[in-house]
Design a protein around this motif. Structure first.
Motif, PDB file in Angstrom:
ATOM      1  N   ASP A  27       0.885   8.629   1.744  1.00  0.00           N
ATOM      2  CA  ASP A  27       1.225   9.909   1.131  1.00  0.00           C
ATOM      3  C   ASP A  27       1.131  11.011   2.178  1.00  0.00           C
ATOM      4  OD1 ASP A  27       1.707  12.024  -0.544  1.00  0.00           O
ATOM      5  OD2 ASP A  27      -0.116  11.799  -1.740  1.00  0.00           O
TER       6      ASP A  27
ATOM      7  N   ALA B  54      -1.291   4.933  -8.497  1.00  0.00           N
ATOM      8  CA  ALA B  54      -1.088   3.810  -7.578  1.00  0.00           C
ATOM      9  C   ALA B  54      -2.167   2.748  -7.767  1.00  0.00           C
ATOM     10  CB  ALA B  54      -1.082   4.314  -6.134  1.00  0.00           C
TER      11      ALA B  54
ATOM     12  N   TYR C  10      -4.463   3.531  -0.076  1.00  0.00           N
ATOM     13  CA  TYR C  10      -3.758   4.806  -0.166  1.00  0.00           C
ATOM     14  C   TYR C  10      -4.142   5.626   1.058  1.00  0.00           C
ATOM     15  CZ  TYR C  10      -1.708   8.766  -2.813  1.00  0.00           C
ATOM     16  OH  TYR C  10      -0.917   9.804  -3.260  1.00  0.00           O
TER      17      TYR C  10
ATOM     18  N   SER D 298       0.843  -1.191   0.000  1.00  0.00           N
ATOM     19  CA  SER D 298       0.000   0.000   0.000  1.00  0.00           C
ATOM     20  C   SER D 298       0.879   1.242   0.000  1.00  0.00           C
ATOM     21  CB  SER D 298      -0.924  -0.024   1.223  1.00  0.00           C
ATOM     22  OG  SER D 298      -1.782  -1.151   1.184  1.00  0.00           O
TER      23      SER D 298
ATOM     24  N   ALA E 227      -2.555   8.972  -6.666  1.00  0.00           N
ATOM     25  CA  ALA E 227      -3.463   7.931  -6.198  1.00  0.00           C
ATOM     26  C   ALA E 227      -4.030   7.139  -7.367  1.00  0.00           C
ATOM     27  CB  ALA E 227      -4.591   8.547  -5.376  1.00  0.00           C
TER      28      ALA E 227
END
Length: 335
Positions: free
Chosen positions: A8, A32, A40, A5, A29
């Protein structure tokens, strides 16, 4: 297999602003999610010019709107700063907007210095040992079990996944006692990682939400095409750590060549300690470091932090990181 995971901190870079940081967070995001990251998370910090995630629930909504399936949440909400009812309402709203995708990681640190904490709370008279009670109150609002005599609207019946965060042994004890997932902040406080995981696993009590322990360990990864380039990019994070430890927090600075060599020995040693749970390098170097970290922690999930000044370089770091985890997990399946 180990889930991977992303954490941030929503950094504000020198020469940038909060608007650009939030736009970059949404873009990162979505990136990702396309790379297969499980969740996230953003974290609550206050009074820091270099971090744009203070209004954490608002930022979570912004990121959730930019993604479709990936779980989004807090790593974490600093519960002593808030009324449990307010957090139930905020995250109940998020769950109503993005059903089944919202995580609520909870910590008890202030996420700021004492002066800023006083401005947030208006009083520091609250008992820090009330944290477990506040967590249970929050659980009561979500389950709508009538224990508080209040119906959280939104919040009652929300499908929000709770976790306990920690950078010491206390969070491990709370998570174990309540039967919740536990995430350790080893990306900046690695010293008690092994002991905290041991306490969590050995004292874990099954709960209605979790039968067995679920341990999450945070790990810095700054990846690039070469080891030298990654070391160069990592100098931004290193400068930030030194600035924070010397009482001069700043926006994320641009990288500089030879930064570590320019430091006094005691600063270089302290930096080496605080970044001991880190992988900095090209894919092969990152892979070796990740495998060693996984072997050490036996974590069910690794949550990666990556502070890089250049947004496109940061996205590339995530690509390399995702490919490393995919290769490791593929080998586990084949074995």
């Amino acid at each position: 297999m180990t889930a991977f995971s992303f954490l941030d901190l929503v950094p504000v870079v020198e020469g940038g602003n909060v608007s650009s940081s939030l736009a970059n967070a949404a873009d990162l995001a979505a990136h990702a999610e396309s790379l297969g990251f499980t969740r996230y998370w953003v974290a609550e910090h206050h009074g820091m010019r270099g971090i744009a995630g203070a209004a954490t629930s608002v930022v979570i909504g912004h990121i959730a709107a930019a993604t479709k399936t990936m779980r989004v949440g807090s790593g974490g909400i600093m519960l002593p700063n808030h009324s449990p009812l307010v957090i139930a309402e905020q995250f109940g709203t998020l769950d109503a907007l993005y059903p089944g995708r919202i995580d609520l990681g909870l910590g008890r640190a202030p996420g700021s210095d004492q002066r800023v904490a006083a401005a947030i709370r208006r009083t520091l008279d609250s008992d820090p040992n009330a944290f477990p009670r506040d967590v249970m109150e929050l659980q009561s609002y979500f389950s709508d079990d009538g224990q508080t005599g209040i119906v959280a609207t939104p919040g009652a019946g929300a499908n929000v996944q709770l976790s306990i965060l920690g950078s010491s042994l206390y969070g491990a004890q709370v998570a174990a006692a309540l039967g919740l997932p536990f995430a350790f902040a080893s990306h900046f406080a690695p010293q008690m990682l092994d002991e905290a995981l041991h306490i969590y696993r050995s004292h874990f009590r099954p709960s209605a939400v979790l039968d067995t322990p679920h341990a999450i360990a945070a790990f810095n990864v700054i990846a690039a095409e070469t080891d030298a380039e990654a070391e160069y990019l990592a100098s931004s994070l290193m400068q930030s750590f030194v600035a924070l430890r010397t009482g001069n927090p700043r926006q994320l600075p641009p990288p500089i060549e030879g930064y570590v060599a320019s430091l006094p020995p005691h600063f270089a040693s302290a930096l080496n300690d605080v970044l001991s749970a880190s992988a900095i390098g090209a894919a092969d170097s990152v892979k070796s470091a990740v495998q060693a970290f996984q072997a050490r922690t036996q974590a069910d999930e690794t949550i990666v932090a990556c502070s890089v000044f250049d947004h496109e370089k940061r996205k590339r770091s995530l690509e390399i990181t995702a490919s490393v985890f995919a290769d490791i997990n593929k080998r586990v399946v084949l074995a």
